[in-house]
Design an enzyme around this catalytic site. Sequence first.
Site, short mmCIF file in Angstrom:
data_model
loop_
_atom_site.label_atom_id
_atom_site.label_comp_id
_atom_site.label_asym_id
_atom_site.label_seq_id
_atom_site.Cartn_x
_atom_site.Cartn_y
_atom_site.Cartn_z
N CYS A 46 -8.68 -7.01 4.59
CA CYS A 46 -9.65 -7.05 3.48
C CYS A 46 -10.48 -8.33 3.55
O CYS A 46 -11.28 -8.49 4.44
CB CYS A 46 -8.92 -6.87 2.15
SG CYS A 46 -10.02 -6.44 0.81
N HIS A 86 -5.56 -1.86 2.92
CA HIS A 86 -4.39 -2.75 2.81
C HIS A 86 -3.10 -2.10 3.30
O HIS A 86 -2.43 -1.39 2.53
CB HIS A 86 -4.19 -3.12 1.33
CG HIS A 86 -5.22 -4.05 0.81
ND1 HIS A 86 -5.09 -5.42 0.87
CD2 HIS A 86 -6.41 -3.82 0.23
CE1 HIS A 86 -6.16 -5.99 0.34
NE2 HIS A 86 -6.98 -5.04 -0.06
N GLU A 119 -0.31 -3.61 3.81
CA GLU A 119 0.84 -4.25 3.15
C GLU A 119 1.16 -3.60 1.80
O GLU A 119 2.24 -3.79 1.27
CB GLU A 119 0.59 -5.76 3.00
CG GLU A 119 -0.33 -6.20 1.86
CD GLU A 119 -1.82 -6.02 2.14
OE1 GLU A 119 -2.18 -5.32 3.10
OE2 GLU A 119 -2.63 -6.58 1.38
#
Lengths: 269, 79
Positions: A97, A231, A233
């Site tokens: 990002c 994302h 994660e």
Amino acid sequence: MDTDDIRVAVLLIEGTNNEGEVYLAFKRLGAEPEFVHLKQLMHEKDIFDYQCLMIPGGFSAGDYIRAGAIFAARMKSTLCKKLIEFAKNGYPVGGICNGFQVLVELGLLPAFDSVMSNYPQAALAINDSSRFECRPTLLKHESKGNCIFTKKIPYQEVVLMPSAHAEGKFLFPLEKKDEYLQYLIDNDQVVFRYVGPQGDYAGYPWNPNGSIHNIASICSPEGNVFGMMPHPERVFYGFTHPDWTRVHKENGDGKAVFESVLDYIRRKF
Amino acid sequence: MEADVTIILKKGVADPEGSNVKKALNLLGFDEVRKVQTMKTFRIDLATEDRGKAKKDIDEMCKKLLANPVIQTYRVEIR
């Protein structure tokens, strides 16, 4: 090297705010992540103390000027030579990002003619909708094996990872658009592209920002520098997928990104 | 010495913020609004009176931070 010897620097400056989940992703897989402020790399710590550098998401320096521009300019002025050396030696550098925006502003991506270009060769511009776009996005894995961050994801597999950004429209200079895009494809630098539910390269809202070629993620020609807007994660576990109660996946689609990079480090160093 | 540095999107680069403002102005009844372009101005106070040096420094600032040459150009006006 063993997993528990792998040290990962999760790099921060003021306004970074996605560092926790990136740290946890590496920690859960048995590596040794550490939060490192950019200023620490100027004095008490050295980038070569780590085998992997991760730039997480957030709003570094308030997203002023352009998202990631201030973080990138500060990295360039303090770390430039070491950063080039780090990437040249094959150590992984990842940006998620805001981190992707930083790598593009830095010239570490797409890096067509050197490890780090003097000036940016691409931009992550304001979304076509002129809004912050925040929702799960479907991505088709397009790397044919070059990208070290996605080796554990099969070619052409469609994965789900959330996007949350206002400046994610991947662009090349207009006059060089076709030429640069061809380089990117020929060098196997396109890693993920936004797709619709049928796996087609659909427009908005599936492509949340209007990126050319539906690009969500790219890597360097050598494959060890990697940036993506969505994302991984945030989907480490299956239960963080929006459809988990229906699908009951054990692993989240993002987990493979962290496993892939650790696997690469274990083999190479 | 003060300088106004204006960062402008290059011709042909989409300006979603500008298009949205245009739409909003049209909806407010300003039918004659044909186009809106956004640009950002930084007013920079420099501790020098040397216009040549100021211009050179500002060029460097634009290259290093203020503008991304892929999508933006800039205009400098020394006040």
